[in-house]
Design a protein around this motif. Sequence first.
Motif, PDB file in Angstrom:
ATOM      1  N   SER A   1      12.136   7.548  -2.298  1.00 39.46           N
ATOM      2  CA  SER A   1      10.704   7.369  -2.520  1.00 39.46           C
ATOM      3  C   SER A   1      10.431   6.853  -3.924  1.00 39.46           C
ATOM      4  CB  SER A   1       9.960   8.676  -2.280  1.00 39.46           C
ATOM      5  OG  SER A   1      10.441   9.673  -3.151  1.00 39.46           O
ATOM      6  N   SER A   2      11.307   7.159  -4.872  1.00 37.71           N
ATOM      7  CA  SER A   2      11.081   6.677  -6.226  1.00 37.71           C
ATOM      8  C   SER A   2      11.404   5.195  -6.355  1.00 37.71           C
ATOM      9  CB  SER A   2      11.918   7.481  -7.230  1.00 37.71           C
ATOM     10  OG  SER A   2      13.290   7.291  -6.971  1.00 37.71           O
ATOM     11  N   SER A   3      12.156   4.635  -5.402  1.00 38.69           N
ATOM     12  CA  SER A   3      12.486   3.211  -5.479  1.00 38.69           C
ATOM     13  C   SER A   3      11.496   2.342  -4.727  1.00 38.69           C
ATOM     14  CB  SER A   3      13.902   2.960  -4.946  1.00 38.69           C
ATOM     15  OG  SER A   3      13.964   3.232  -3.560  1.00 38.69           O
ATOM     16  N   TRP A   4      10.605   2.964  -3.953  1.00 36.78           N
ATOM     17  CA  TRP A   4       9.611   2.201  -3.199  1.00 36.78           C
ATOM     18  C   TRP A   4       8.602   1.584  -4.146  1.00 36.78           C
ATOM     19  CZ3 TRP A   4       8.794   0.630   1.685  1.00 36.78           C
ATOM     20  CH2 TRP A   4       9.614   1.159   2.661  1.00 36.78           C
ATOM     21  N   PRO A   5       8.190   0.336  -3.848  1.00 37.65           N
ATOM     22  CA  PRO A   5       7.113  -0.229  -4.657  1.00 37.65           C
ATOM     23  C   PRO A   5       5.846   0.575  -4.384  1.00 37.65           C
ATOM     24  CG  PRO A   5       7.966  -1.845  -3.062  1.00 37.65           C
ATOM     25  CD  PRO A   5       8.663  -0.536  -2.817  1.00 37.65           C
ATOM     26  N   SER A   6       5.157   0.929  -5.397  1.00 35.99           N
ATOM     27  CA  SER A   6       3.964   1.739  -5.191  1.00 35.99           C
ATOM     28  C   SER A   6       2.728   0.859  -5.130  1.00 35.99           C
ATOM     29  CB  SER A   6       3.811   2.752  -6.313  1.00 35.99           C
ATOM     30  OG  SER A   6       3.502   2.089  -7.504  1.00 35.99           O
ATOM     31  N   ALA A   7       1.699   1.400  -4.521  1.00 41.25           N
ATOM     32  CA  ALA A   7       0.441   0.670  -4.430  1.00 41.25           C
ATOM     33  C   ALA A   7      -0.152   0.469  -5.818  1.00 41.25           C
ATOM     34  CB  ALA A   7      -0.536   1.440  -3.542  1.00 41.25           C
ATOM     35  N   SER A   8       0.176   1.353  -6.747  1.00 43.40           N
ATOM     36  CA  SER A   8      -0.397   1.258  -8.082  1.00 43.40           C
ATOM     37  C   SER A   8       0.526   0.544  -9.067  1.00 43.40           C
ATOM     38  CB  SER A   8      -0.714   2.656  -8.612  1.00 43.40           C
ATOM     39  OG  SER A   8       0.476   3.413  -8.708  1.00 43.40           O
TER      40      SER A   8
ATOM     41  N   ASP B   1       0.813  -1.225   0.000  1.00 43.14           N
ATOM     42  CA  ASP B   1       0.000   0.000   0.000  1.00 43.14           C
ATOM     43  C   ASP B   1       0.840   1.265   0.000  1.00 43.14           C
ATOM     44  OD1 ASP B   1       0.928   0.249   2.594  1.00 43.14           O
ATOM     45  OD2 ASP B   1      -1.044   0.083   3.528  1.00 43.14           O
ATOM     46  N   GLY B   2       2.153   1.129   0.037  1.00 41.54           N
ATOM     47  CA  GLY B   2       3.034   2.286   0.014  1.00 41.54           C
ATOM     48  C   GLY B   2       3.200   2.941   1.367  1.00 41.54           C
ATOM     49  N   VAL B   3       2.479   2.477   2.355  1.00 44.99           N
ATOM     50  CA  VAL B   3       2.536   3.066   3.694  1.00 44.99           C
ATOM     51  C   VAL B   3       3.162   2.104   4.690  1.00 44.99           C
ATOM     52  CG1 VAL B   3       1.172   4.050   5.577  1.00 44.99           C
ATOM     53  CG2 VAL B   3       0.492   4.431   3.212  1.00 44.99           C
ATOM     54  N   GLY B   4       2.773   0.861   4.643  1.00 45.25           N
ATOM     55  CA  GLY B   4       3.339  -0.084   5.595  1.00 45.25           C
ATOM     56  C   GLY B   4       2.610  -1.399   5.713  1.00 45.25           C
ATOM     57  N   CYS B   5       1.662  -1.659   4.828  1.00 47.11           N
ATOM     58  CA  CYS B   5       0.952  -2.925   4.887  1.00 47.11           C
ATOM     59  C   CYS B   5       1.252  -3.725   3.618  1.00 47.11           C
ATOM     60  CB  CYS B   5      -0.551  -2.721   5.045  1.00 47.11           C
ATOM     61  SG  CYS B   5      -1.414  -4.268   5.359  1.00 47.11           S
TER      62      CYS B   5
END
Length: 107
Positions: A91-98, A22-26
């Motif tokens: 932040s650009s390397s984080w897997p995004s929820a979308s 989810d991009g936040v922590g779940c």
Amino acid sequence: AQRQANIVRELRFADLRAVNWDGVGCLELEDSSGFTISLPLYASPLQDAARFALVEGFRSTLRSPGGLANWSQLHAALTEEARGKRPEATSSSWPSASAPRLPPRLA
């Protein structure tokens, strides 16, 4: 008050069909029967780079023909954490929820 029984569920990498972040922590892992396991990474002591690497490790099973996980990125992040350094996770390397989901592998 009724007490809810704890249910133990096994999830095999070979049965993993979706890894959602989810991009936040779940982190959610979905198996071939549609059962979803939620992992609240926001509640873990892992730093951001290790959380990202854990998500990518699970996603690597979807890309592997044999359903094998690649934990090298997680190993590196945890090693850096143990040394007291903060590995960079932009932040650009984080897997995004979308982020697009990979299609299920053919059996």
